[in-house]
Design an enzyme around this catalytic site. Sequence first.
Site: not given
Length: 282
Positions: A54, A56, A58-59, A110, A134, A173
């Site tokens: 996805h 975001h 942090d990905h 998400h 996630d 995570h």
Amino acid sequence: MKVKVISVLEDNYMYLVIEENTRDAVAVDAAVPKRLLEIIRREDVVLRAILTTHHHWDHARGNEELAQLFPGLQVFGADERIGALTHRVTHGQELTFGAIRVRCLFTPCHTSGHMCYFMWEDDSPDAPALFSGDTLFVGGCGQFFEGTAEQMHTNLTQILGTLPEDTKVFCGHECTIRNLKFALKVEPENEAVKKKLAWARQRDDEDLPTVPSTLQEEFLYNPFLRLTEEAVQRFTGRTEPVEVLRTLRSQRDNFKKPKERPNPQAMLAFDWGLFGPFLEKK
């Protein structure tokens, strides 16, 4: 097929999947290019593609840099918000990287464009792997930022939950201990939760990851996969599975956060009086 688990940022995982015959590799959620490049050099492999679950940061934040470093690099995902995207994939689409087979599994909730990736090698005795981003965590599931409980219920029961039970789950995570603490609150008598939580704490003490788990294990202790269990329904006060899931997620969102550890550098700064000018009253 060899999976390298790479810890980055505060609690993220990115992965490097290596096709051992050709030494070609595919990255999943390449958030930190520098760290990924270290592993690529150490393993002596060639990066062929990035699979992004996805958009975001942090990905996906490493996509642009890696695309510049590796001309022709393929970047797969289901959301136009993903940086450097070259191939937009759809549910059920299959990809091939040497002997590695990938099935794309669309799991919106998400984020509205979340995609999981199910990987295997034909004629291999090894269990298949699920890169769940996630959507599914060890002992938990993702927050409903852009979707609904109905969507997550479909994701967990009809899409991910129907994969082979020996599937290894590689999530986005490291939040296993908190998830299992919540699971224990939901099912205080569940011995599988107690055992897994003790194991996770031991792994944490040794600074080791808790991934992968397996789908078979998740059905024993993950409350979000146990919506029809009497104890889970009793905890939520609901019996209809979607409503059980909705209530569980709400309770998990409000579950107590771990105590913040003081930042060592900040404590030294206080000791040395460096914050003094900012704290003095004008």
